[in-house]
Write a protein that holds these residues in place. Structure first.
Motif, PDB file in Angstrom:
ATOM      1  N   LYS A   1       0.814  -1.095   0.011  1.00  0.00           N
ATOM      2  CA  LYS A   1      -0.205  -0.009   0.025  1.00  0.00           C
ATOM      3  C   LYS A   1       0.916   1.171   0.131  1.00  0.00           C
ATOM      4  CE  LYS A   1      -4.122  -2.045   1.917  1.00  0.00           C
ATOM      5  NZ  LYS A   1      -5.132  -2.010   2.964  1.00  0.00           N
ATOM      6  N   CYS A   2       1.739   1.266  -0.720  1.00  0.00           N
ATOM      7  CA  CYS A   2       2.784   2.275  -0.786  1.00  0.00           C
ATOM      8  C   CYS A   2       2.331   3.322  -1.706  1.00  0.00           C
ATOM      9  CB  CYS A   2       4.209   2.126  -0.852  1.00  0.00           C
ATOM     10  SG  CYS A   2       5.289   3.421  -1.268  1.00  0.00           S
ATOM     11  N   GLN A   3       2.426   4.683  -1.470  1.00  0.00           N
ATOM     12  CA  GLN A   3       1.625   5.515  -2.314  1.00  0.00           C
ATOM     13  C   GLN A   3       2.587   6.255  -3.534  1.00  0.00           C
ATOM     14  OE1 GLN A   3      -1.470   6.603  -1.893  1.00  0.00           O
ATOM     15  NE2 GLN A   3      -1.379   4.944  -0.372  1.00  0.00           N
ATOM     16  N   GLU A   4       3.923   5.447  -3.578  1.00  0.00           N
ATOM     17  CA  GLU A   4       4.566   5.919  -4.708  1.00  0.00           C
ATOM     18  C   GLU A   4       4.328   4.911  -5.874  1.00  0.00           C
ATOM     19  OE1 GLU A   4       6.821   8.899  -4.270  1.00  0.00           O
ATOM     20  OE2 GLU A   4       5.048   8.793  -2.836  1.00  0.00           O
ATOM     21  N   ASP A   5       4.750   5.282  -7.148  1.00  0.00           N
ATOM     22  CA  ASP A   5       4.364   4.104  -8.099  1.00  0.00           C
ATOM     23  C   ASP A   5       5.545   3.552  -8.842  1.00  0.00           C
ATOM     24  OD1 ASP A   5       5.722   6.337  -9.660  1.00  0.00           O
ATOM     25  OD2 ASP A   5       4.122   6.722 -11.092  1.00  0.00           O
ATOM     26  N   CYS A   6       6.609   3.268  -8.204  1.00  0.00           N
ATOM     27  CA  CYS A   6       7.728   2.700  -8.673  1.00  0.00           C
ATOM     28  C   CYS A   6       7.666   1.579  -9.350  1.00  0.00           C
ATOM     29  CB  CYS A   6       8.917   2.284  -7.650  1.00  0.00           C
ATOM     30  SG  CYS A   6       9.188   3.641  -6.215  1.00  0.00           S
ATOM     31  N   SER A   7       7.888   1.494 -10.697  1.00  0.00           N
ATOM     32  CA  SER A   7       6.999   0.373 -11.677  1.00  0.00           C
ATOM     33  C   SER A   7       7.697  -1.213 -11.385  1.00  0.00           C
ATOM     34  CB  SER A   7       7.374   0.591 -13.116  1.00  0.00           C
ATOM     35  OG  SER A   7       8.932   0.846 -13.193  1.00  0.00           O
ATOM     36  N   PHE A   8       8.806  -1.251 -10.634  1.00  0.00           N
ATOM     37  CA  PHE A   8       9.401  -2.463 -10.366  1.00  0.00           C
ATOM     38  C   PHE A   8       8.739  -3.063  -9.181  1.00  0.00           C
ATOM     39  CE2 PHE A   8      12.021   0.958  -8.566  1.00  0.00           C
ATOM     40  CZ  PHE A   8      11.971   0.579  -7.117  1.00  0.00           C
ATOM     41  N   CYS A   9       7.860  -2.341  -8.532  1.00  0.00           N
ATOM     42  CA  CYS A   9       7.703  -2.736  -6.759  1.00  0.00           C
ATOM     43  C   CYS A   9       6.235  -3.242  -6.778  1.00  0.00           C
ATOM     44  CB  CYS A   9       8.090  -1.560  -5.943  1.00  0.00           C
ATOM     45  SG  CYS A   9       7.653  -1.804  -4.167  1.00  0.00           S
ATOM     46  N   SER A  10       6.296  -4.444  -6.066  1.00  0.00           N
ATOM     47  CA  SER A  10       4.838  -5.026  -5.890  1.00  0.00           C
ATOM     48  C   SER A  10       4.213  -4.388  -4.806  1.00  0.00           C
ATOM     49  CB  SER A  10       5.070  -6.458  -5.819  1.00  0.00           C
ATOM     50  OG  SER A  10       5.921  -6.785  -4.640  1.00  0.00           O
ATOM     51  N   GLN A  11       4.844  -3.715  -3.889  1.00  0.00           N
ATOM     52  CA  GLN A  11       4.474  -2.884  -2.740  1.00  0.00           C
ATOM     53  C   GLN A  11       3.692  -1.723  -2.984  1.00  0.00           C
ATOM     54  OE1 GLN A  11       6.040  -3.605   0.968  1.00  0.00           O
ATOM     55  NE2 GLN A  11       7.904  -3.638   0.088  1.00  0.00           N
ATOM     56  N   SER A  12       3.611  -1.216  -4.359  1.00  0.00           N
ATOM     57  CA  SER A  12       3.137   0.081  -4.533  1.00  0.00           C
ATOM     58  C   SER A  12       1.688  -0.097  -4.733  1.00  0.00           C
ATOM     59  CB  SER A  12       3.548   0.302  -6.111  1.00  0.00           C
ATOM     60  OG  SER A  12       2.696   1.481  -6.580  1.00  0.00           O
ATOM     61  N   ALA A  13       0.743   0.774  -4.393  1.00  0.00           N
ATOM     62  CA  ALA A  13      -0.699   0.508  -4.328  1.00  0.00           C
ATOM     63  C   ALA A  13      -1.029   1.189  -5.640  1.00  0.00           C
ATOM     64  CB  ALA A  13      -1.117   1.628  -3.192  1.00  0.00           C
ATOM     65  N   ALA A  66       7.793   0.012   3.645  1.00  0.00           N
ATOM     66  CA  ALA A  66       7.166   0.381   2.384  1.00  0.00           C
ATOM     67  C   ALA A  66       6.248   1.613   2.463  1.00  0.00           C
ATOM     68  CB  ALA A  66       6.293  -0.713   1.900  1.00  0.00           C
ATOM     69  N   TRP A  67       6.830   2.714   2.383  1.00  0.00           N
ATOM     70  CA  TRP A  67       5.845   3.853   2.388  1.00  0.00           C
ATOM     71  C   TRP A  67       6.906   5.115   1.638  1.00  0.00           C
ATOM     72  CZ3 TRP A  67       5.365   3.447   8.121  1.00  0.00           C
ATOM     73  CH2 TRP A  67       6.512   3.635   8.981  1.00  0.00           C
ATOM     74  N   ARG A  68       6.314   6.276   1.469  1.00  0.00           N
ATOM     75  CA  ARG A  68       7.048   7.331   0.993  1.00  0.00           C
ATOM     76  C   ARG A  68       8.127   7.752   2.175  1.00  0.00           C
ATOM     77  NH1 ARG A  68       7.292  11.658  -2.700  1.00  0.00           N
ATOM     78  NH2 ARG A  68       8.342  13.418  -1.748  1.00  0.00           N
ATOM     79  N   LEU A 100      19.225   4.696  -4.935  1.00  0.00           N
ATOM     80  CA  LEU A 100      19.017   5.558  -6.047  1.00  0.00           C
ATOM     81  C   LEU A 100      17.895   4.792  -6.985  1.00  0.00           C
ATOM     82  CD1 LEU A 100      22.271   7.418  -7.008  1.00  0.00           C
ATOM     83  CD2 LEU A 100      20.453   8.276  -5.847  1.00  0.00           C
ATOM     84  N   GLU A 101      18.104   3.500  -6.985  1.00  0.00           N
ATOM     85  CA  GLU A 101      17.359   2.741  -7.820  1.00  0.00           C
ATOM     86  C   GLU A 101      17.522   2.623  -9.415  1.00  0.00           C
ATOM     87  OE1 GLU A 101      15.888   1.017  -5.769  1.00  0.00           O
ATOM     88  OE2 GLU A 101      14.458   1.870  -4.477  1.00  0.00           O
ATOM     89  N   ALA A 102      17.905   3.503  -9.894  1.00  0.00           N
ATOM     90  CA  ALA A 102      18.136   3.700 -11.381  1.00  0.00           C
ATOM     91  C   ALA A 102      19.051   4.772 -11.683  1.00  0.00           C
ATOM     92  CB  ALA A 102      16.888   3.637 -12.328  1.00  0.00           C
ATOM     93  N   THR A 162       6.083   9.507  -9.250  1.00  0.00           N
ATOM     94  CA  THR A 162       5.792  10.224  -8.080  1.00  0.00           C
ATOM     95  C   THR A 162       6.757  10.707  -7.205  1.00  0.00           C
ATOM     96  OG1 THR A 162       5.858   8.217  -7.011  1.00  0.00           O
ATOM     97  CG2 THR A 162       3.543   8.943  -7.623  1.00  0.00           C
ATOM     98  N   HIS A 163       7.936  10.542  -7.537  1.00  0.00           N
ATOM     99  CA  HIS A 163       9.298  11.373  -6.904  1.00  0.00           C
ATOM    100  C   HIS A 163      10.208  11.436  -7.936  1.00  0.00           C
ATOM    101  CE1 HIS A 163       9.758   7.302  -5.285  1.00  0.00           C
ATOM    102  NE2 HIS A 163      11.283   7.354  -5.493  1.00  0.00           N
ATOM    103  N   THR A 164      11.217  11.938  -7.620  1.00  0.00           N
ATOM    104  CA  THR A 164      12.321  12.468  -8.672  1.00  0.00           C
ATOM    105  C   THR A 164      13.669  11.738  -8.214  1.00  0.00           C
ATOM    106  OG1 THR A 164      13.115  14.460  -7.741  1.00  0.00           O
ATOM    107  CG2 THR A 164      11.266  14.537  -9.486  1.00  0.00           C
TER     108      THR A 164
HETATM  109  S1  SF4 Z   1       7.895   0.585  -1.346  1.00  0.00           S
HETATM  110 FE1  SF4 Z   1       9.528   1.942  -1.903  1.00  0.00          FE
HETATM  111  S2  SF4 Z   1       9.938   1.056  -4.026  1.00  0.00           S
HETATM  112 FE2  SF4 Z   1       7.897   0.212  -3.331  1.00  0.00          FE
HETATM  113  S3  SF4 Z   1       6.673   1.647  -4.306  1.00  0.00           S
HETATM  114 FE3  SF4 Z   1       7.131   2.533  -2.315  1.00  0.00          FE
HETATM  115  S4  SF4 Z   1       8.991   3.798  -2.503  1.00  0.00           S
HETATM  116 FE4  SF4 Z   1       8.783   2.762  -4.374  1.00  0.00          FE
END
Ligand code: SF4
Length: 326
Positions: A68-80, A117-119, A171-173, A184-186
């Protein structure tokens, strides 16, 4: 090939004499022919052994707040943003986290990383985490690291006061690829958090994920930026495509490309603990030794945030089999 061997040797000697290799030299290194890859890995291994000895840093982690993380990192299954179907939970009770730290210590693991897992933490979640850290210090006595997302200076200083050793914020990438994996962030926000960590006196753990569709030169670009941050630890994650995420169908990066990246990151960051993290068991199951004898000197054991991993006992056995120590 002779000229390439000579060039790799020259770069190795430069690094071992305490000098940095230039960006141009790093470009030539990362592009050596496949035939020279083993020689490159051997040189990276020599740098690792001469600077850091035979120790492999073994760390376990706990996903203290999942999904339920509010960010949209495209690799992450924890993103909402994505329907990945993972189970989710709020911040775990302190008893559960302290118990996990204790089990890690009894398993012989050196450090324990608390990941959420959150911003970034709200003040009340942050206060709860501080109390949990105090409890682990009092009752367990294991090195504690944290990965809590974006934090400000006062939070970083508070963690330092609580004897947290290292803070992870990847830094991720590379900068030139970052907007393809997150909106959702830079990149600069991530970089800024890393500068806050460094300023606070906490050790920095900063790395990224490879195999997300970036080019080899973008992997190098990430390595060059990481080297400028001079982190004490750099986790190299290898993408394991997660169901429901935009990268679900991403083709796998090849093993030689992984080994090439690890080796060149070692030339760029000779003193850093280079930790092979997520994706290790999937990509390197029979080749882990190649990574640990090719520039890497750390692993995460016991599983990751959303995927399982090897047991500590299995990992310790593998480490001693190849003549290294945990
Ligand atoms: S848990 Fe971390 S990597 Fe996953 S969407 Fe949230 S900020 Fe991005």
């Amino acid at each position: 090939m002779g000229a390439e061997y000579e060039f790799i040797k020259l770069c190795k000697e430069k690094v071992l004499s305490g000098q940095d290799i230039t960006e141009h030299e790093a470009q030539r290194l990362v592009n050596v022919s496949d035939e020279s890859l083993q020689f490159l890995s051997d040189a990276a291994n020599e740098i690792t052994r001469k600077i850091s000895g035979h120790i492999v840093d073994v760390e376990s982690l706990i996903n203290a707040k999942k999904g339920k993380c509010q960010e949209d990192c495209s690799f992450c299954s924890q993103s909402a943003f994505y329907k990945s179907g993972i189970d989710t939970y709020k911040l775990l009770p302190s008893d559960t986290i302290v118990q996990n730290a204790l089990v890690s210590k009894l398993d012989g693991v050196k450090s324990f990383c608390l990941v959420c897992a959150w911003r970034g933490p709200t003040q009340s979640d942050f206060d709860r985490i501080c109390n949990i850290i105090k409890e682990i210090n009092d009752k367990v006595g294991i090195e504690i690291n944290c990965s809590l997302g974006f934090i400000d200076e006062s939070m970083a200083l508070r963690l330092k006061e609580l004897k947290v050793k290292r803070y992870n914020h990847n830094l991720e990438a590379s900068r030139s690829f970052f907007s393809k994996i997150c909106s959702t962030h830079t990149y600069d926000e991530r970089m800024n958090t890393n500068l806050i960590i460094k300023k606070s006196g906490l050790e920095l753990c900063c790395g990224g994920i490879i195999g997300m569709g970036e080019t080899r030169m973008q992997r190098l670009e990430l390595g060059l930026d990481l080297a400028k941050l001079d982190p004490e630890e750099c986790p190299i994650n290898i993408l394991v495509p997660q169901k429901g995420t935009p990268l679900e169908m991403q083709p796998k990066i090849s093993l030689p490309e992984i080994l090439r990246t690890i080796a060149v990151f070692r030339f760029l960051m000779p003193k850093t603990i280079l930790k092979i993290a997520g994706g290790r068991e999937v990509y390197l199951s029979n080749e882990e030794e190649k990574a640990l004898l090719g520039g890497a000197n750390g692993i995460i054991t016991g599983g990751y945030l959303t995927i399982g991993g090897n047991s500590p006992a299995k990992d310790f056995e593998m480490i001693s089999k190849i003549g290294l120590e945990a």
